[in-house]
Design a protein around this motif. Structure first.
Motif, mmCIF file in Angstrom:
data_model
loop_
_atom_site.group_PDB
_atom_site.id
_atom_site.type_symbol
_atom_site.label_atom_id
_atom_site.label_comp_id
_atom_site.label_asym_id
_atom_site.label_seq_id
_atom_site.Cartn_x
_atom_site.Cartn_y
_atom_site.Cartn_z
ATOM 1 N N TRP A 90 0.819 -1.211 0.000
ATOM 2 C CA TRP A 90 0.000 0.000 0.000
ATOM 3 C C TRP A 90 0.854 1.263 0.000
ATOM 4 O O TRP A 90 0.519 2.250 -0.653
ATOM 5 C CB TRP A 90 -0.929 0.010 1.215
ATOM 6 N N TYR A 91 1.957 1.226 0.727
ATOM 7 C CA TYR A 91 2.862 2.375 0.705
ATOM 8 C C TYR A 91 3.329 2.652 -0.723
ATOM 9 O O TYR A 91 3.413 3.810 -1.157
ATOM 10 C CB TYR A 91 4.077 2.118 1.603
ATOM 11 N N LYS A 92 3.635 1.579 -1.435
ATOM 12 C CA LYS A 92 4.118 1.762 -2.816
ATOM 13 C C LYS A 92 3.026 2.353 -3.698
ATOM 14 O O LYS A 92 3.302 3.203 -4.551
ATOM 15 C CB LYS A 92 4.596 0.419 -3.372
ATOM 16 N N LYS A 93 1.776 1.885 -3.513
ATOM 17 C CA LYS A 93 0.676 2.453 -4.307
ATOM 18 C C LYS A 93 0.547 3.946 -4.048
ATOM 19 O O LYS A 93 0.392 4.751 -4.984
ATOM 20 C CB LYS A 93 -0.636 1.749 -3.956
ATOM 21 N N GLY A 94 0.598 4.318 -2.758
ATOM 22 C CA GLY A 94 0.522 5.736 -2.428
ATOM 23 C C GLY A 94 1.719 6.503 -2.949
ATOM 24 O O GLY A 94 1.581 7.644 -3.425
ATOM 25 N N ALA A 95 2.891 5.883 -2.880
ATOM 26 C CA ALA A 95 4.103 6.550 -3.348
ATOM 27 C C ALA A 95 4.067 6.768 -4.860
ATOM 28 O O ALA A 95 4.439 7.834 -5.356
ATOM 29 C CB ALA A 95 5.325 5.716 -2.952
ATOM 30 N N ILE A 96 3.599 5.762 -5.569
ATOM 31 C CA ILE A 96 3.513 5.876 -7.036
ATOM 32 C C ILE A 96 2.554 6.994 -7.433
ATOM 33 O O ILE A 96 2.764 7.712 -8.413
ATOM 34 C CB ILE A 96 3.076 4.529 -7.647
ATOM 35 N N GLU A 97 1.500 7.166 -6.618
ATOM 36 C CA GLU A 97 0.537 8.236 -6.892
ATOM 37 C C GLU A 97 1.041 9.591 -6.391
ATOM 38 O O GLU A 97 0.374 10.606 -6.574
ATOM 39 C CB GLU A 97 -0.800 7.916 -6.228
ATOM 40 N N GLY A 98 2.181 9.583 -5.716
ATOM 41 C CA GLY A 98 2.799 10.847 -5.317
ATOM 42 C C GLY A 98 2.567 11.269 -3.891
ATOM 43 O O GLY A 98 2.857 12.427 -3.531
ATOM 44 N N ASN A 99 2.049 10.364 -3.027
ATOM 45 C CA ASN A 99 1.841 10.732 -1.622
ATOM 46 C C ASN A 99 3.195 10.801 -0.915
ATOM 47 O O ASN A 99 3.892 9.793 -0.774
ATOM 48 C CB ASN A 99 0.929 9.718 -0.927
ATOM 49 N N ALA A 100 3.548 12.006 -0.465
ATOM 50 C CA ALA A 100 4.887 12.223 0.095
ATOM 51 C C ALA A 100 5.112 11.413 1.372
ATOM 52 O O ALA A 100 6.209 10.904 1.608
ATOM 53 C CB ALA A 100 5.094 13.711 0.368
ATOM 54 N N ARG A 101 4.087 11.271 2.213
ATOM 55 C CA ARG A 101 4.265 10.523 3.458
ATOM 56 C C ARG A 101 4.502 9.042 3.188
ATOM 57 O O ARG A 101 5.271 8.385 3.888
ATOM 58 C CB ARG A 101 3.044 10.711 4.361
ATOM 59 N N ALA A 102 3.833 8.516 2.191
ATOM 60 C CA ALA A 102 4.060 7.120 1.822
ATOM 61 C C ALA A 102 5.495 6.935 1.327
ATOM 62 O O ALA A 102 6.168 5.949 1.672
ATOM 63 C CB ALA A 102 3.061 6.687 0.748
ATOM 64 N N ILE A 103 5.975 7.880 0.524
ATOM 65 C CA ILE A 103 7.356 7.819 0.043
ATOM 66 C C ILE A 103 8.331 7.875 1.213
ATOM 67 O O ILE A 103 9.281 7.085 1.292
ATOM 68 C CB ILE A 103 7.624 8.984 -0.944
ATOM 69 N N ASN A 104 8.085 8.807 2.113
ATOM 70 C CA ASN A 104 8.965 8.966 3.270
ATOM 71 C C ASN A 104 8.994 7.699 4.126
ATOM 72 O O ASN A 104 10.056 7.233 4.549
ATOM 73 C CB ASN A 104 8.486 10.150 4.110
ATOM 74 N N ASN A 105 7.820 7.120 4.376
ATOM 75 C CA ASN A 105 7.753 5.919 5.217
ATOM 76 C C ASN A 105 8.418 4.724 4.552
ATOM 77 O O ASN A 105 9.014 3.883 5.237
ATOM 78 C CB ASN A 105 6.298 5.599 5.553
ATOM 79 N N LEU A 106 8.304 4.636 3.253
ATOM 80 C CA LEU A 106 8.994 3.555 2.533
ATOM 81 C C LEU A 106 10.501 3.671 2.720
ATOM 82 O O LEU A 106 11.188 2.692 3.039
ATOM 83 C CB LEU A 106 8.655 3.626 1.029
ATOM 84 N N ALA A 107 11.008 4.870 2.509
ATOM 85 C CA ALA A 107 12.452 5.085 2.637
ATOM 86 C C ALA A 107 12.916 4.836 4.065
ATOM 87 O O ALA A 107 13.956 4.204 4.294
ATOM 88 C CB ALA A 107 12.807 6.504 2.202
ATOM 89 N N TRP A 108 12.143 5.310 5.042
ATOM 90 C CA TRP A 108 12.532 5.122 6.441
ATOM 91 C C TRP A 108 12.495 3.643 6.835
ATOM 92 O O TRP A 108 13.351 3.168 7.577
ATOM 93 C CB TRP A 108 11.620 5.932 7.349
ATOM 94 N N HIS A 109 11.500 2.925 6.313
ATOM 95 C CA HIS A 109 11.422 1.478 6.581
ATOM 96 C C HIS A 109 12.684 0.767 6.092
ATOM 97 O O HIS A 109 13.260 -0.058 6.809
ATOM 98 C CB HIS A 109 10.191 0.891 5.892
ATOM 99 N N LEU A 110 13.097 1.090 4.892
ATOM 100 C CA LEU A 110 14.293 0.444 4.341
ATOM 101 C C LEU A 110 15.531 0.812 5.153
ATOM 102 O O LEU A 110 16.415 -0.020 5.370
ATOM 103 C CB LEU A 110 14.474 0.851 2.874
ATOM 104 N N LEU A 111 15.588 2.071 5.612
ATOM 105 C CA LEU A 111 16.717 2.494 6.443
ATOM 106 C C LEU A 111 16.733 1.728 7.766
ATOM 107 O O LEU A 111 17.786 1.240 8.199
ATOM 108 C CB LEU A 111 16.618 4.000 6.718
ATOM 109 N N GLU A 112 15.580 1.614 8.420
ATOM 110 C CA GLU A 112 15.506 0.910 9.688
ATOM 111 C C GLU A 112 15.830 -0.578 9.530
ATOM 112 O O GLU A 112 16.438 -1.187 10.408
ATOM 113 C CB GLU A 112 14.107 1.055 10.294
ATOM 114 N N GLN A 113 15.411 -1.150 8.387
ATOM 115 C CA GLN A 113 15.673 -2.574 8.135
ATOM 116 C C GLN A 113 17.088 -2.828 7.616
ATOM 117 O O GLN A 113 17.522 -3.976 7.532
ATOM 118 C CB GLN A 113 14.661 -3.120 7.123
#
Length: 785
Positions: free
Chosen positions: A624-647
């Motif tokens: 779902w984060y990716k769907k929001g990110a692809i549509e341009g939702n900045a918070r979804a993009i930010n959370n995706l990047a932060w998730h990868l950083l934390e992992q």
């Protein structure tokens, strides 16, 4: 004699003295002290083992327990003495003699033997040292030295006659030892080296420099045991033990549920037992608040003690202590001279006296320019808070907050809950309630549900306590609009239209509508209201959901109406309502999915959040984060990047997402922080530093997201950017934002890494935190290689 307070109410019932007074070891019974001896267990066991294994057939090893006042020396000595009394094997031949905490009458060696005889006779009637006999010995020996020898011989003969041995538990031994002249000190050493009848377990709050001078009689004579401040687990054990004994369940709950608050106080106070007991009193009296609020109450309690300490100093000593205390970190003689305008030789002479009294501690350096710091760090805190400038109070506040954030990642949630409970009790300053809620509501650590409940309760409180603060959230005609909408959706559109034309909507933030709809507005036609009603319904639902006394049923109804008209944001709001207020995750997911299908990208982000945090279904969350990110939702993009950083995985994907985020020209500080952290991971250090200026120089971000700043600094430490960090901290910009004071442990971690001489200025209360930061940086260096 320790003072205890009693307060009499109008019914003439006496309230018991404070726990700190009751806990004073000299005010406790033998049973109470043994039962409440919760810390120093290992030290006690080691010392008692040394006592029990020694038969005293030959002269034994003597001990000196070192520790600042309030560290538990007196309690430890009493505990050892009581254990000897309770041991049937030991008490048959070994007599413990416990001296008072202050023995002002012992100024010569013969006074020591007089006191031993008096205590021995008092505690064991079998021993008789008639006053007339002592006077006779005194009359026979006009010389003090021969009188002392005669007294000791009399004491030893009585011990040999009875077959008993003595173990002397002497508090404040350092004060007594300083009064002995050199010949007496040599004489006492010889007695202790040759007599199997005496053994000393002493304690001192001052480290006598003479003991470490090779030509002094006591040089390396005593085996020293140092009592440091309680660690985290010891503090927990002591508070839980006290809460159990005094039946204070509220304190136990604070220890278990607010560990960051407790640990913050432990570190700033140095883990001094006496201060920890004061914390117990505070938690028992007032179980809400923050670590800084607790600190202020403790400071009030110790003010008479510390004020008396300052009053006892000379004018020059007061000036020197003030210069050092207001600086917080250690100073050289030259720097003290610049601040006090006193000559260096005068300062050096006064520092010697301040060292002996345990007020100031010297930190040797590789040069002759030694550094001086206030010995008791809590005394330094008190001085800054009671005698410093307003900015000095901020420095302490920042350090306490740093500890509180660092020590407990879950603190924000529990703090928000504590704040809500405090509001429910009443008596909270409205401005403080408003400001504190604003800060908590903006933190990323609180869920949407937590923020909603916190805001709701604060609004409820402010409506009564301060209408001026709450007035913007109190539209007066919400119900009127709701009733009008109810008429509209019942099918009576003409009647509703007439009512709507009489209403204004200054309290509703309208969405932008199609220009063709705006053109209909002039005639107030049914067609205009057909387009306008879903917008009004959606916004009205939001208003009902966020009032001080929310009516969630009306909010739900408003959003259902708007959803019937196809309003995607209303579907999203229904999802939020079920997620946050009603706690029905299934219905929330259902409405979010409807909203997402209708094109609401915020719902895509929220679905990602639910699956990530509530359902722990990371795979679906990322989908779902990716769907929001692809549509341009900045918070979804930010959370995706932060998730990868934390992992610590898929670095290049994280880099791609933050690049997209930055290309959207997003000026959100949190987004820039995420990008800066990811750039460090990718070793784009210079690019990261460019972004860093935006959030390091942002006052609001520093206040609300200190843990994010700490993570960024720690990542830079992991990458070896230590010198750059130091330059940042001491730069004009860093000074303007008070980075050194806000993040003092990070600052000293930087200095320690660089082996910088200024590291020696650090107070011992920071040692544990600095080591933890460096250990975390070391692990990050591996994780983000």
């Amino acid at each position: 004699m320790k003072r205890t307070e009693t307060i009499t109410n109008t019914d003439s019932n006496t309230i018991p003295p404070r726990i700190a007074a009751l806990y004073n070891p000299q005010n406790q019974s033998k049973t109470e002290l043994i039962n409440e001896f919760a810390v120093r267990q290992k030290t006690f066991e080691n010392l008692f083992k040394a006592i029990k294994e020694a038969k005293m057939e030959v002269p034994e090893q003597h001990y000196l327990i070192l520790g600042r006042r309030g560290m538990g020396k007196t309690t430890l000595l009493l505990r050892l003495a009581y254990e000897i009394e309770n041991d049937p094997t030991l008490n048959s031949w070994l007599i413990p003699i416990v001296f008072n905490e202050e023995e002002y009458g012992i100024r010569r060696l013969f006074n020591l033997w007089e006191r031993v005889m008096a205590l021995l006779e008092q505690q064991h009637p079998d021993f008789r040292f008639e006053e007339s006999e002592i006077q006779k010995i005194s009359g026979q020996h006009s010389d003090d030295d021969t009188y002392e020898r005669a007294l000791f011989e009399r004491l030893e003969s009585e011990l040999q006659r009875s077959g008993k041995k003595l173990i002397l538990f002497m508090d404040n031994f350092g004060d007594m030892a300083r009064k002995l002249n050199n010949e007496e000190a040599h004489r006492l050493r010889k007695i202790l080296q040759t007599s199997p009848n005496l053994r000393i377990i002493a304690a001192s709050s001052v480290v006598l420099e003479a003991f470490y001078r090779y030509d002094h009689p006591f040089y390396e004579f005593f085996k020293t045991v140092e009592l440091r401040g309680l660690n985290k687990e010891e503090t927990r054990e002591l508070l839980l033990s006290l809460s159990k004994h005094y039946q204070k369940e509220a304190v136990a709950n604070i220890v278990k549920q607010h560990p960051g608050r407790v640990e913050a106080l432990r570190r700033i106070t140095g883990g001094v037992i006496r201060t920890v007991v004061l914390l117990f009193e505070i938690f028992a009296d007032d179980d809400d608040g923050s670590a800084f609020k607790d600190l202020e109450i403790v400071l009030d309690r110790v003010t008479p003690l510390y004020k008396h300490r300052m009053d006892d100093l000379s004018d020059q000593q007061q000036a020197i202590v003030q210069a050092i205390a207001l600086n917080w970190d250690a100073l050289s003689v030259k720097e003290i001279s610049e601040k006090t305008r006193l000559e260096s030789k005068i300062i050096s002479a006064q520092l010697q006296g301040l060292e002996k009294n345990g007020i100031i501690r010297k930190t040797p350096t590789k040069t002759k320019n030694h550094l001086y710091i206030v010995e008791e760090r809590f005394f330094n805190v008190w001085y800054l808070m009671r005698n410093g400038r307003r900015n000095d109070e901020k420095r302490v506040r920042w350090l306490v907050r740093f500890f509180e954030e660092w020590c407990d990642d879950a603190m924000m949630k529990t703090r928000a809950e504590g704040h809500r409970q405090a509001l429910a009790k009443g008596g909270f300053d409205p401005e403080a309630a408003f400001t504190y809620t604003q800060a908590l509501a903006q933190t990323q650590k609180l869920s949407a549900a937590d923020r909603h409940e916190l805001l709701r309760d604060t609004l409820t409180y402010l409506l009564e306590a301060s209408p001026d603060l709450a007035k913007d959230l109190m539209p007066s005609d919400l119900d009127k609009v709701f009733e009008t909408l109810k008429i509209w959706y019942s099918g009576q559109k003409k009647t509703a239209k007439e009512k709507l034309e009489l209403l204004s909507f200054p309290f509703l933030k309208k969405e932008k509508v199609d220009p063709t709809v705006e053109s209909l507005k002039q005639d107030n036609t049914i067609e205009f209201w057909e387009k306008e009603i879903p917008i009004i319904s959606n916004q009205l639902g939001f208003q009902f959901a966020t009032l001080s006394l929310p009516d969630f049923d009306k909010a739900e109804q408003c959003w259902v109406w708007a959803s019937m008209d196809g309003k995607a944001s209303a579907m999203h709001n229904l999802g939020r309502l079920y997620q946050n207020a009603k706690g029905n995750i299934e219905k929330a997911i259902n409405w979010y999915e409807k909203a997402a299908i209708a094109g609401n990208i915020a719902s895509m982000h929220n679905l990602g959040w639910i699956f990530y945090n509530e359902r722990k279904d990371i795979e679906k969350a990322i989908e779902w984060y990716k769907k929001g990110a692809i549509e341009g939702n900045a918070r979804a993009i930010n959370n995706l990047a932060w998730h990868l950083l934390e992992q610590k995985q898929q670095k290049h994907q994280a880099l791609d997402w933050v690049t997209v985020l930055l290309n959207k020209d997003e000026d959100n500080i949190s987004f820039r922080h995420t990008a800066a952290c990811v750039f460090i991971w990718d070793n784009q250090i210079s690019e990261s530093k460019k972004l860093a200026a935006s959030f390091i120089n942002n006052q609001q971000f520093l206040e609300n997201s200190p843990d994010d700043i700490i993570k960024y600094f720690t990542l830079l430490l992991a990458k070896g950017e230590t010198q750059w960090l130091l330059d940042l901290f001491i730069s004009p910009e860093g000074k303007a934002m008070h980075l050194k004071d806000r993040f003092k442990p990070v600052y000293y971690a930087i200095l320690k890494t660089l082996d910088h001489p200024d590291f020696l200025r650090m107070g011992e209360e920071l040692e544990q935190t600095v080591d933890e930061i460096l250990a975390k940086a070391k692990q990050m260096a591996v994780d983000y290689a």
